[in-house]
Scaffold this motif. Structure first.
Motif, short mmCIF file in Angstrom:
data_model
loop_
_atom_site.label_atom_id
_atom_site.label_comp_id
_atom_site.label_asym_id
_atom_site.label_seq_id
_atom_site.Cartn_x
_atom_site.Cartn_y
_atom_site.Cartn_z
N ALA A 184 5.92 13.47 23.05
CA ALA A 184 7.03 13.38 24.01
C ALA A 184 6.87 12.20 24.95
N ALA A 185 5.64 11.81 25.25
CA ALA A 185 5.40 10.71 26.17
C ALA A 185 5.82 9.36 25.59
N VAL A 186 5.85 9.24 24.26
CA VAL A 186 6.17 7.95 23.66
C VAL A 186 7.46 7.95 22.85
N THR A 187 8.13 9.08 22.77
CA THR A 187 9.39 9.14 22.03
C THR A 187 10.45 9.84 22.87
N PRO A 188 11.67 9.32 22.87
CA PRO A 188 12.72 9.95 23.66
C PRO A 188 13.17 11.30 23.10
N GLY B 61 0.75 -1.24 0.00
CA GLY B 61 0.00 0.00 0.00
C GLY B 61 0.78 1.29 0.00
N TYR B 62 2.06 1.27 -0.40
CA TYR B 62 2.85 2.50 -0.42
C TYR B 62 3.70 2.53 -1.67
N GLU B 63 3.61 3.62 -2.43
CA GLU B 63 4.40 3.75 -3.65
C GLU B 63 4.83 5.20 -3.81
N THR B 64 6.13 5.43 -3.89
CA THR B 64 6.61 6.79 -4.11
C THR B 64 6.33 7.20 -5.55
N THR B 65 6.13 8.49 -5.73
CA THR B 65 5.90 9.05 -7.06
C THR B 65 6.87 10.21 -7.25
N GLU B 66 6.83 10.78 -8.43
CA GLU B 66 7.70 11.92 -8.73
C GLU B 66 7.41 13.11 -7.81
N HIS B 67 6.15 13.22 -7.36
CA HIS B 67 5.74 14.38 -6.57
C HIS B 67 5.29 14.06 -5.15
N GLY B 68 5.54 12.85 -4.68
CA GLY B 68 5.11 12.48 -3.34
C GLY B 68 5.00 10.98 -3.20
N ALA B 69 3.79 10.51 -2.83
CA ALA B 69 3.56 9.07 -2.69
C ALA B 69 2.08 8.77 -2.78
N CYS B 70 1.78 7.56 -3.25
CA CYS B 70 0.42 7.05 -3.24
C CYS B 70 0.33 6.08 -2.06
N VAL B 71 -0.71 6.23 -1.26
CA VAL B 71 -0.85 5.44 -0.04
C VAL B 71 -2.25 4.83 0.03
N ASP B 72 -2.29 3.56 0.39
CA ASP B 72 -3.54 2.90 0.73
C ASP B 72 -3.45 2.66 2.24
N TRP B 73 -4.07 3.53 3.03
CA TRP B 73 -3.94 3.48 4.49
C TRP B 73 -4.40 2.14 5.06
N GLU B 74 -5.51 1.62 4.57
CA GLU B 74 -6.05 0.36 5.10
C GLU B 74 -5.11 -0.80 4.81
N GLN B 75 -4.62 -0.88 3.58
CA GLN B 75 -3.71 -1.96 3.20
C GLN B 75 -2.40 -1.86 3.97
N LEU B 76 -1.88 -0.67 4.11
CA LEU B 76 -0.62 -0.47 4.83
C LEU B 76 -0.78 -0.84 6.30
N GLY B 77 -1.89 -0.46 6.90
CA GLY B 77 -2.13 -0.77 8.30
C GLY B 77 -2.41 -2.23 8.58
N ALA B 78 -2.83 -2.97 7.57
CA ALA B 78 -3.15 -4.39 7.74
C ALA B 78 -2.03 -5.30 7.23
N SER B 79 -0.90 -4.73 6.92
CA SER B 79 0.21 -5.48 6.32
C SER B 79 1.04 -6.24 7.36
N TRP B 80 2.18 -6.74 6.91
CA TRP B 80 3.09 -7.51 7.75
C TRP B 80 3.97 -6.64 8.65
N LEU B 81 3.76 -5.34 8.67
CA LEU B 81 4.55 -4.46 9.52
C LEU B 81 4.39 -4.85 10.99
N SER C 169 3.90 -4.16 15.06
CA SER C 169 2.90 -3.31 15.72
C SER C 169 3.42 -1.89 15.90
N THR C 170 4.70 -1.72 16.16
CA THR C 170 5.28 -0.39 16.30
C THR C 170 5.23 0.35 14.96
N GLU C 171 5.56 -0.36 13.88
CA GLU C 171 5.52 0.26 12.56
C GLU C 171 4.09 0.60 12.15
#
Length: 110
Positions: free
Chosen positions: A91-95, A35-55, A57-59
């Motif tokens: 700040a609570a979750v990142t050093p 669900g993520y593909e860079t383009t010449e001017h940014g990126a195309c994102v499929d939020w649902e597919q990216l969130g349901a992928s093999w990443l 839990s932190t990712e």
């Protein structure tokens, strides 16, 4: 990708920076399959597919944060009332929190 949206680098710089940090360490993967593909001017994102992928839990949490960031960038950034609370939450979750450019008023929010 099914329901993908295009994030232009001029309109979504902080969102794209988060996503670039996420994929940067795994450049050898084919990100288009999840669900993520860079383009010449940014990126195309499929939020649902990216969130349901093999990443991990932190990712996946980064994906959710990036999606929220995209919503804020689309709306012109957080209101001054929310800015301080957003900083505290990050700040609570990142050093070493990084507040995206343009979200800071240049002074402490009081």
């Amino acid at each position: 990708m099914t329901d993908r949206i295009h994030l232009h680098r001029d309109d979504y710089p902080a969102t794209l920076a988060l996503l670039a940090a996420l994929v940067g360490g795994r450049a050898h993967h084919d990100w288009t399959t999840i669900g993520y593909e860079t383009t010449e001017h940014g990126a195309c994102v499929d939020w649902e597919q990216l969130g349901a992928s093999w990443l991990s839990s932190t990712e996946k949490a980064v994906v959710h944060i990036a999606r929220g960031c995209a919503t804020l960038e689309n709306a012109g950034g957080p209101s001054p009332r929310l800015r301080k609370r957003l900083r505290a939450a990050i700040a609570a979750v990142t050093p070493d929190p990084h507040i995206p450019p343009g979200w800071s008023s240049g002074r402490d929010d009081q």
